[in-house]
Design a protein around this motif. Structure first.
Motif, PDB file in Angstrom:
ATOM      1  N   VAL A  39     -62.668  -0.238  12.786  1.00 45.00           N
ATOM      2  CA  VAL A  39     -61.849  -0.161  11.570  1.00 45.00           C
ATOM      3  C   VAL A  39     -60.363  -0.371  11.860  1.00 45.00           C
ATOM      4  N   GLN A  40     -60.028  -0.853  13.063  1.00 40.07           N
ATOM      5  CA  GLN A  40     -58.620  -1.097  13.385  1.00 40.07           C
ATOM      6  C   GLN A  40     -58.117  -2.336  12.656  1.00 40.07           C
ATOM      7  N   PHE A  41     -56.805  -2.403  12.472  1.00 48.03           N
ATOM      8  CA  PHE A  41     -56.214  -3.508  11.738  1.00 48.03           C
ATOM      9  C   PHE A  41     -56.192  -4.775  12.596  1.00 48.03           C
ATOM     10  N   GLU A  42     -56.424  -5.880  11.940  1.00 41.90           N
ATOM     11  CA  GLU A  42     -56.388  -7.172  12.636  1.00 41.90           C
ATOM     12  C   GLU A  42     -54.950  -7.509  13.005  1.00 41.90           C
ATOM     13  N   PRO A  43     -54.712  -7.998  14.223  1.00 41.22           N
ATOM     14  CA  PRO A  43     -53.336  -8.325  14.634  1.00 41.22           C
ATOM     15  C   PRO A  43     -52.753  -9.432  13.767  1.00 41.22           C
ATOM     16  N   GLU A  44     -51.479  -9.288  13.437  1.00 40.80           N
ATOM     17  CA  GLU A  44     -50.795 -10.288  12.625  1.00 40.80           C
ATOM     18  C   GLU A  44     -50.043 -11.264  13.530  1.00 40.80           C
ATOM     19  N   ALA A  45     -50.058 -12.498  13.112  1.00 42.01           N
ATOM     20  CA  ALA A  45     -49.347 -13.529  13.883  1.00 42.01           C
ATOM     21  C   ALA A  45     -47.845 -13.325  13.735  1.00 42.01           C
ATOM     22  N   LYS A  46     -47.174 -13.113  14.855  1.00 43.97           N
ATOM     23  CA  LYS A  46     -45.729 -12.924  14.827  1.00 43.97           C
ATOM     24  C   LYS A  46     -45.024 -14.278  14.830  1.00 43.97           C
ATOM     25  N   GLU A  47     -43.885 -14.294  14.183  1.00 41.04           N
ATOM     26  CA  GLU A  47     -43.111 -15.526  14.133  1.00 41.04           C
ATOM     27  C   GLU A  47     -42.566 -15.856  15.525  1.00 41.04           C
ATOM     28  N   ILE A  48     -42.852 -17.060  15.978  1.00 39.87           N
ATOM     29  CA  ILE A  48     -42.414 -17.498  17.302  1.00 39.87           C
ATOM     30  C   ILE A  48     -41.034 -18.126  17.190  1.00 39.87           C
ATOM     31  N   THR A  49     -40.074 -17.539  17.879  1.00 35.78           N
ATOM     32  CA  THR A  49     -38.709 -18.084  17.885  1.00 35.78           C
ATOM     33  C   THR A  49     -38.269 -18.269  19.336  1.00 35.78           C
ATOM     34  N   PRO A  50     -38.590 -19.414  19.923  1.00 34.85           N
ATOM     35  CA  PRO A  50     -38.206 -19.649  21.323  1.00 34.85           C
ATOM     36  C   PRO A  50     -36.695 -19.639  21.506  1.00 34.85           C
ATOM     37  N   LYS A  51     -36.271 -19.193  22.656  1.00 35.90           N
ATOM     38  CA  LYS A  51     -34.835 -19.183  22.986  1.00 35.90           C
ATOM     39  C   LYS A  51     -34.686 -19.574  24.448  1.00 35.90           C
ATOM     40  N   VAL A  52     -34.124 -20.724  24.664  1.00 36.26           N
ATOM     41  CA  VAL A  52     -33.898 -21.238  26.017  1.00 36.26           C
ATOM     42  C   VAL A  52     -32.448 -20.959  26.389  1.00 36.26           C
ATOM     43  N   SER A  53     -32.256 -20.191  27.438  1.00 38.34           N
ATOM     44  CA  SER A  53     -30.899 -19.806  27.838  1.00 38.34           C
ATOM     45  C   SER A  53     -30.239 -20.900  28.663  1.00 38.34           C
ATOM     46  N   GLU A  54     -28.924 -20.819  28.736  1.00 36.54           N
ATOM     47  CA  GLU A  54     -28.183 -21.790  29.551  1.00 36.54           C
ATOM     48  C   GLU A  54     -28.508 -21.639  31.029  1.00 36.54           C
ATOM     49  N   GLN A  55     -28.899 -20.417  31.458  1.00 40.05           N
ATOM     50  CA  GLN A  55     -29.270 -20.226  32.864  1.00 40.05           C
ATOM     51  C   GLN A  55     -30.470 -21.091  33.243  1.00 40.05           C
ATOM     52  N   GLU A  56     -31.431 -21.215  32.312  1.00 36.26           N
ATOM     53  CA  GLU A  56     -32.601 -22.045  32.581  1.00 36.26           C
ATOM     54  C   GLU A  56     -32.215 -23.512  32.688  1.00 36.26           C
ATOM     55  N   LEU A  57     -31.316 -23.933  31.825  1.00 37.81           N
ATOM     56  CA  LEU A  57     -30.869 -25.330  31.876  1.00 37.81           C
ATOM     57  C   LEU A  57     -30.083 -25.609  33.153  1.00 37.81           C
ATOM     58  N   ILE A 171     -35.179 -30.634  29.721  1.00 41.22           N
ATOM     59  CA  ILE A 171     -35.526 -29.283  30.170  1.00 41.22           C
ATOM     60  C   ILE A 171     -35.579 -28.326  28.985  1.00 41.22           C
ATOM     61  N   PHE A 172     -34.602 -28.430  28.092  1.00 38.80           N
ATOM     62  CA  PHE A 172     -34.585 -27.568  26.912  1.00 38.80           C
ATOM     63  C   PHE A 172     -35.848 -27.793  26.078  1.00 38.80           C
ATOM     64  N   THR A 173     -36.189 -29.056  25.865  1.00 40.66           N
ATOM     65  CA  THR A 173     -37.388 -29.378  25.081  1.00 40.66           C
ATOM     66  C   THR A 173     -38.644 -28.816  25.731  1.00 40.66           C
ATOM     67  N   GLN A 174     -38.749 -28.999  27.057  1.00 38.93           N
ATOM     68  CA  GLN A 174     -39.923 -28.502  27.786  1.00 38.93           C
ATOM     69  C   GLN A 174     -40.033 -26.987  27.698  1.00 38.93           C
ATOM     70  N   LYS A 175     -38.924 -26.288  27.962  1.00 37.85           N
ATOM     71  CA  LYS A 175     -38.935 -24.829  27.914  1.00 37.85           C
ATOM     72  C   LYS A 175     -39.237 -24.322  26.504  1.00 37.85           C
ATOM     73  N   PHE A 176     -38.699 -24.998  25.508  1.00 40.93           N
ATOM     74  CA  PHE A 176     -38.915 -24.610  24.115  1.00 40.93           C
ATOM     75  C   PHE A 176     -40.405 -24.696  23.777  1.00 40.93           C
ATOM     76  N   HIS A 177     -41.025 -25.799  24.152  1.00 40.58           N
ATOM     77  CA  HIS A 177     -42.460 -25.979  23.882  1.00 40.58           C
ATOM     78  C   HIS A 177     -43.300 -24.984  24.683  1.00 40.58           C
ATOM     79  N   GLU A 178     -42.887 -24.701  25.905  1.00 35.10           N
ATOM     80  CA  GLU A 178     -43.633 -23.739  26.718  1.00 35.10           C
ATOM     81  C   GLU A 178     -43.638 -22.355  26.077  1.00 35.10           C
TER      82      GLU A 178
END
Length: 242
Positions: A39-57, A171-178
Motif C-alpha cells: 500500500v506504499q505510494f508509487e514514486p513520482e518522477a522528479k523534474e530533471i534539471t541538469p547542471k554542468v559546472s565550469e569545473q567539469e568544463l 563537453i557541456f552537451t555530453q555532461k548535460f545528456h549524461e
C-alpha cells in the motif's frame, strides 16, 4: 490402560495445537507488517534539471584530447524575438566572441550569429522547454567562468581558441545528456523497486491470510480437544460414582 493412553495422546495433541497456533499467530503478525509494502505510494518522477559546472568544463578542456569541431548550421538562426532564452544565447555568444578575439591574436574569427545558432540548435535538440532553458542558462553561466580560467586561456594559446570553444560546447552537451540519462535511470530503479516491494507485500498479505485461516482452524481444533477431555473426565467421574 487404553484410557490412560488416550488421555496422554490428547494431552500431547493439545500441546502441539497450542504451539502451532502460537507460531501461526506470530507469523500472521510479521507477514501483516510486511504486507504494508503493498500500500506504499508509487514514486513520482522528479523534474530533471541538469547542471554542468565550469569545473567539469575546465577539466575536460585541459585533460581531454582535442574534440573535432561541431558541425555548424548553414544559416544562422534568429535567437531574438519571442525566444525566452535569447538573453542566455546572447550572453554566451558575447563571452565566446570576446575570448576568440582576445586569445587568437587575430588569426581566428567567429561569427556571433553563428555561435548563437549552434548553441540554440544544441539546446532545442532536447525537445523539452524546461530542459532547453536549463541548457541555455547553464551554458551561458558556465562558459563565461570557464573561459576566464587561466588553464583554459593557456590551452587556447597553445592550441586554438576555436578548438577550446568547440570542446567546451561538446563537453557541456555530453555532461548535460549524461545527467538526464542518470536521472531517468534512477527513477527507473525506484520504479522497479516499488513494483518488487508491492509484489512482495501482496504475497505476504496472501500468506498472512492463509496463516490466519489455519490459526482459526487450529483454535477450533483446540476447543474440540478441550471438550473431548472434559467429556472423558465427566464419564470417568460417573463411572466411579456408579
Amino acid at each position: 490402560m487404553l484410557q490412560k493412553l488416550e488421555n496422554a495422546y490428547l494431552a500431547i495433541l493439545r500441546f502441539v495445537v497450542i504451539a502451532v497456533s502460537g507460531i501461526l499467530l506470530v507469523a500472521v503478525v510479521i507477514l501483516g507488517f510486511n504486507s504494508f509494502k503493498a500500500v506504499q505510494f508509487e514514486p513520482e518522477a522528479k523534474e530533471i534539471t541538469p547542471k554542468v559546472s565550469e569545473q567539469e568544463l575546465i577539466k575536460g578542456i585541459t585533460e581531454r584530447p582535442a574534440t573535432p569541431q561541431a558541425e555548424q548550421p548553414n544559416s544562422a538562426s534568429n535567437a531574438n524575438g519571442t525566444d525566452p532564452n535569447a538573453a542566455f544565447y546572447e550572453h554566451a555568444s558575447n563571452a565566446i566572441v570576446s575570448f576568440v578575439t582576445k586569445y587568437s591574436g587575430g588569426a581566428e574569427g567567429v561569427d556571433k550569429d553563428q555561435v548563437i545558432a549552434i548553441t540554440k540548435e544544441r539546446a532545442e535538440s532536447l525537445n523539452d522547454p524546461k530542459l532547453v532553458s536549463a541548457f541555455a542558462k547553464g551554458f551561458s553561466e558556465s562558459i563565461e567562468k570557464t573561459l576566464a580560467d587561466p588553464s583554459v586561456i593557456k590551452a587556447a594559446q597553445a592550441t586554438s581558441s576555436l578548438d577550446v570553444i568547440n570542446k567546451a560546447l561538446n563537453i557541456f552537451t555530453q555532461k548535460f545528456h549524461e545527467q538526464i540519462e542518470k536521472g531517468k535511470e534512477e527513477f527507473a530503479a525506484k520504479q522497479a523497486e516499488y513494483i518488487a516491494q508491492k509484489a512482495d507485500g501482496m504475497q505476504s498479505l496472501y500468506v498472512a491470510a492463509g496463516a490466519f485461516a489455519a490459526f482459526l482452524m487450529i483454535v477450533f481444533l483446540s476447543i474440540i480437544i478441550r471438550i473431548e477431555r472434559n467429556l472423558r473426565h465427566l464419564e470417568n467421574k460417573s463411572i466411579v460414582t456408579a
